[in-house]
Design a protein around this motif. Structure first.
Motif, PDB file in Angstrom:
ATOM      1  N   GLU A  92       9.087  36.319 137.001  1.00 17.91           N
ATOM      2  CA  GLU A  92       9.613  35.084 137.581  1.00 17.91           C
ATOM      3  C   GLU A  92       9.662  34.052 136.459  1.00 17.91           C
ATOM      4  O   GLU A  92       8.628  33.657 135.910  1.00 17.91           O
ATOM      5  N   ILE A  93      10.885  33.637 136.113  1.00 17.69           N
ATOM      6  CA  ILE A  93      11.092  32.787 134.941  1.00 17.69           C
ATOM      7  C   ILE A  93      11.543  31.396 135.385  1.00 17.69           C
ATOM      8  O   ILE A  93      12.448  31.258 136.220  1.00 17.69           O
ATOM      9  N   SER A  94      10.908  30.396 134.806  1.00 19.22           N
ATOM     10  CA  SER A  94      11.286  29.011 135.085  1.00 19.22           C
ATOM     11  C   SER A  94      11.359  28.244 133.769  1.00 19.22           C
ATOM     12  O   SER A  94      10.374  28.159 133.034  1.00 19.22           O
ATOM     13  N   CYS A  95      12.545  27.721 133.474  1.00 20.42           N
ATOM     14  CA  CYS A  95      12.746  26.884 132.289  1.00 20.42           C
ATOM     15  C   CYS A  95      13.317  25.544 132.763  1.00 20.42           C
ATOM     16  O   CYS A  95      14.355  25.521 133.440  1.00 20.42           O
ATOM     17  N   VAL A  96      12.641  24.471 132.412  1.00 22.35           N
ATOM     18  CA  VAL A  96      13.048  23.156 132.915  1.00 22.35           C
ATOM     19  C   VAL A  96      13.420  22.245 131.753  1.00 22.35           C
ATOM     20  O   VAL A  96      12.608  22.010 130.841  1.00 22.35           O
ATOM     21  N   ASP A  97      14.654  21.758 131.769  1.00 21.30           N
ATOM     22  CA  ASP A  97      15.133  20.768 130.792  1.00 21.30           C
ATOM     23  C   ASP A  97      14.894  21.206 129.350  1.00 21.30           C
ATOM     24  O   ASP A  97      14.294  20.491 128.537  1.00 21.30           O
ATOM     25  N   VAL A  98      15.384  22.410 129.040  1.00 18.85           N
ATOM     26  CA  VAL A  98      15.296  22.893 127.661  1.00 18.85           C
ATOM     27  C   VAL A  98      16.335  22.135 126.830  1.00 18.85           C
ATOM     28  O   VAL A  98      17.528  22.167 127.140  1.00 18.85           O
ATOM     29  N   PRO A  99      15.930  21.440 125.773  1.00 19.93           N
ATOM     30  CA  PRO A  99      16.906  20.681 124.977  1.00 19.93           C
ATOM     31  C   PRO A  99      17.948  21.594 124.326  1.00 19.93           C
ATOM     32  O   PRO A  99      17.615  22.628 123.760  1.00 19.93           O
ATOM     33  N   ALA A 100      19.212  21.211 124.459  1.00 15.43           N
ATOM     34  CA  ALA A 100      20.308  21.911 123.800  1.00 15.43           C
ATOM     35  C   ALA A 100      21.112  20.866 123.029  1.00 15.43           C
ATOM     36  O   ALA A 100      22.172  20.412 123.486  1.00 15.43           O
ATOM     37  N   PRO A 101      20.625  20.468 121.865  1.00 15.76           N
ATOM     38  CA  PRO A 101      21.204  19.316 121.148  1.00 15.76           C
ATOM     39  C   PRO A 101      22.675  19.465 120.829  1.00 15.76           C
ATOM     40  O   PRO A 101      23.439  18.494 120.936  1.00 15.76           O
ATOM     41  N   GLU A 102      23.102  20.678 120.432  1.00 14.05           N
ATOM     42  CA  GLU A 102      24.499  20.833 120.015  1.00 14.05           C
ATOM     43  C   GLU A 102      25.450  20.708 121.192  1.00 14.05           C
ATOM     44  O   GLU A 102      26.641  20.458 121.006  1.00 14.05           O
ATOM     45  N   GLN A 103      24.923  20.922 122.413  1.00 11.53           N
ATOM     46  CA  GLN A 103      25.769  20.724 123.594  1.00 11.53           C
ATOM     47  C   GLN A 103      25.589  19.327 124.181  1.00 11.53           C
ATOM     48  O   GLN A 103      26.299  18.946 125.116  1.00 11.53           O
ATOM     49  N   GLY A 104      24.596  18.602 123.662  1.00  9.67           N
ATOM     50  CA  GLY A 104      24.333  17.275 124.185  1.00  9.67           C
ATOM     51  C   GLY A 104      23.830  17.303 125.602  1.00  9.67           C
ATOM     52  O   GLY A 104      24.135  16.386 126.394  1.00  9.67           O
ATOM     53  N   THR A 105      23.052  18.320 125.947  1.00 11.09           N
ATOM     54  CA  THR A 105      22.588  18.454 127.325  1.00 11.09           C
ATOM     55  C   THR A 105      21.250  19.175 127.335  1.00 11.09           C
ATOM     56  O   THR A 105      20.641  19.407 126.281  1.00 11.09           O
TER      57      THR A 105
ATOM     58  N   LEU B  80      17.042  31.280 124.230  1.00  9.12           N
ATOM     59  CA  LEU B  80      17.910  31.124 125.389  1.00  9.12           C
ATOM     60  C   LEU B  80      19.295  30.723 124.911  1.00  9.12           C
ATOM     61  O   LEU B  80      19.445  29.775 124.134  1.00  9.12           O
ATOM     62  N   VAL B  81      20.293  31.493 125.367  1.00  9.82           N
ATOM     63  CA  VAL B  81      21.682  31.190 125.041  1.00  9.82           C
ATOM     64  C   VAL B  81      22.427  30.916 126.336  1.00  9.82           C
ATOM     65  O   VAL B  81      22.386  31.729 127.274  1.00  9.82           O
ATOM     66  N   PHE B  82      23.105  29.749 126.394  1.00  6.61           N
ATOM     67  CA  PHE B  82      23.946  29.432 127.544  1.00  6.61           C
ATOM     68  C   PHE B  82      24.985  28.409 127.112  1.00  6.61           C
ATOM     69  O   PHE B  82      24.660  27.272 126.773  1.00  6.61           O
ATOM     70  N   GLU B  83      26.229  28.866 127.064  1.00 12.27           N
ATOM     71  CA  GLU B  83      27.359  27.992 126.728  1.00 12.27           C
ATOM     72  C   GLU B  83      27.147  27.254 125.413  1.00 12.27           C
ATOM     73  O   GLU B  83      27.466  26.065 125.279  1.00 12.27           O
ATOM     74  N   GLY B  84      26.599  27.965 124.440  1.00 11.81           N
ATOM     75  CA  GLY B  84      26.395  27.343 123.140  1.00 11.81           C
ATOM     76  C   GLY B  84      25.433  28.149 122.298  1.00 11.81           C
ATOM     77  O   GLY B  84      25.078  29.280 122.647  1.00 11.81           O
ATOM     78  N   PRO B  85      24.990  27.609 121.162  1.00 13.79           N
ATOM     79  CA  PRO B  85      24.073  28.324 120.285  1.00 13.79           C
ATOM     80  C   PRO B  85      22.725  28.572 120.963  1.00 13.79           C
ATOM     81  O   PRO B  85      22.352  27.901 121.931  1.00 13.79           O
ATOM     82  N   GLU B  86      21.982  29.514 120.414  1.00 13.95           N
ATOM     83  CA  GLU B  86      20.665  29.822 120.945  1.00 13.95           C
ATOM     84  C   GLU B  86      19.708  28.655 120.690  1.00 13.95           C
ATOM     85  O   GLU B  86      19.723  28.030 119.628  1.00 13.95           O
ATOM     86  N   VAL B  87      18.865  28.388 121.697  1.00 14.40           N
ATOM     87  CA  VAL B  87      17.819  27.386 121.561  1.00 14.40           C
ATOM     88  C   VAL B  87      16.471  28.055 121.805  1.00 14.40           C
ATOM     89  O   VAL B  87      16.386  29.088 122.461  1.00 14.40           O
ATOM     90  N   GLN B  88      15.422  27.457 121.260  1.00 16.82           N
ATOM     91  CA  GLN B  88      14.066  27.961 121.442  1.00 16.82           C
ATOM     92  C   GLN B  88      13.362  27.055 122.451  1.00 16.82           C
ATOM     93  O   GLN B  88      13.047  25.898 122.143  1.00 16.82           O
ATOM     94  N   PRO B  89      13.098  27.593 123.655  1.00 15.74           N
ATOM     95  CA  PRO B  89      12.561  26.743 124.726  1.00 15.74           C
ATOM     96  C   PRO B  89      11.143  26.255 124.497  1.00 15.74           C
ATOM     97  O   PRO B  89      10.761  25.197 125.013  1.00 15.74           O
ATOM     98  N   GLY B  90      10.340  27.031 123.735  1.00 16.04           N
ATOM     99  CA  GLY B  90       8.953  26.630 123.543  1.00 16.04           C
ATOM    100  C   GLY B  90       8.228  26.526 124.871  1.00 16.04           C
ATOM    101  O   GLY B  90       8.339  27.373 125.745  1.00 16.04           O
ATOM    102  N   GLY B  91       7.516  25.417 125.063  1.00 18.76           N
ATOM    103  CA  GLY B  91       6.733  25.233 126.282  1.00 18.76           C
ATOM    104  C   GLY B  91       7.543  24.859 127.501  1.00 18.76           C
ATOM    105  O   GLY B  91       6.973  24.667 128.590  1.00 18.76           O
TER     106      GLY B  91
END
Length: 300
Positions: free
Chosen positions: A270-283, A237-248
């Motif tokens: 139907e896709i739902s991703c909740v609180d995927v860590p994005a460390p480099e964005q701090g969010t 997942l890429v959004f306003e920063g580097p790609e992250v791996q959402p896992g579970g």
């Protein structure tokens, strides 16, 4: 798309995804111009019939719902051209033991005919092509072919070709009730649209049901890397920063909608991703939405 044949762009995007996943890339298909004579008919397509010719020659005709058919070749050749398979390696072709027809696309036309040792490249207006009705269960539609006398490029002779064959219906602009691919999702409160969404089986994985694709929003603000084996997964997942791996953190529910053509199935995710860590964005990243995806399995 012109339907899946507009996927030069899509498969180029898929190449990036495959590089990330080290999976390989499916074949790119490039449309080229020609013409269609007539409009799709509301009447049922013709059944396999017509003259059989001598010496046990195959009957000229087409079985509704099936790819291919038998065309009559007359003139300096007197043959039946039996076509029974799709080939997407160099575009869209119907092939058989005795020859092949390579179709131009967007709009549909005939770019090359190989039969009986003849190689023919018809002029743009040399063949009249009339679409027939679509078979929704298979995604195949008939195409009646009538070509004026055509010359072999090496001067071997001249032939006339006529009959009906079944091809991928979306090449004729026939999707039935199937929606276009793409969809809208909300990421961290921002609504974004994916205009195109295709997953393919890379050539190195043709023996396995492993689809992969990278979906990109219209404004390039977000990307989703989706895979499918027995279930669908959000691998990246890429959004306003580097790609992250959402896992579970991501779940995907799928619903099959129908068959676009003999090698493409349409599904809704139907896709739902909740609180995927994005460390480099701090969010964290939260995504909710629905995307219609085309699963393309290229013929072996």
């Amino acid at each position: 798309m012109a339907d899946w044949f507009r996927s030069l762009t899509i498969l180029a995007i898929a190449f990036v995804a495959l590089a990330v996943l080290t999976l390989g890339l499916a074949t790119v298909i490039v449309p080229s111009p020609s013409r269609v004579a007539g409009a799709p008919s509301d009447a049922p397509p013709p059944s396999a019939g017509g003259s059989g010719g001598g010496h046990g020659a195959p009957v000229v005709g087409w079985t509704p719902g099936e790819v291919g058919g038998t065309l009559a070749v007359s003139g300096d050749l007197d043959e039946r051209l039996v076509l029974d398979a799709e080939d997407l390696d160099l575009g869209y072709s119907l092939t058989g033991a005795a020859g092949r027809i390579l179709f131009d696309t967007d709009p549909i036309g005939i770019g090359q005919i190989s039969v009986g040792g003849y190689e023919i490249y018809p002029d743009e207006d040399a063949c009249d092509l009339t679409p027939e009705a679509r078979d929704d269960a298979t995604g195949v539609a008939g195409l009646t072919v009538s070509c004026e006398p055509l010359d072999d490029i090496r001067g071997k002779g001249t032939v006339t070709i006529a009959g009906t064959v079944g091809i991928a219906a979306d090449l004729l602009g026939l999707r039935g009730d199937l929606p276009e691919d793409g969809g809208t999702v909300t990421i961290n409160g921002r609504e974004l649209t994916f205009a195109e969404a295709v997953l393919t089986i890379p050539p190195v994985h043709r023996n396995f049901a492993t689809y992969v694709g990278r979906l990109t929003t219209d404004d390039l603000a977000a990307q989703l890397t989706i895979t499918y084996d027995d279930t669908f997964h959000v691998e990246g997942l890429v959004f306003e920063g580097p790609e992250v791996q959402p896992g579970g953190a991501c779940t995907v529910r799928d619903r099959e909608i129908g068959v676009l053509n003999p090698h493409t199935t349409v599904v809704e995710l139907e896709i739902s991703c909740v609180d995927v860590p994005a460390p480099e964005q701090g969010t964290t990243i939260t995504l909710e939405g629905s995307i219609v995806v085309e699963l393309i399995e290229l013929p072996a």
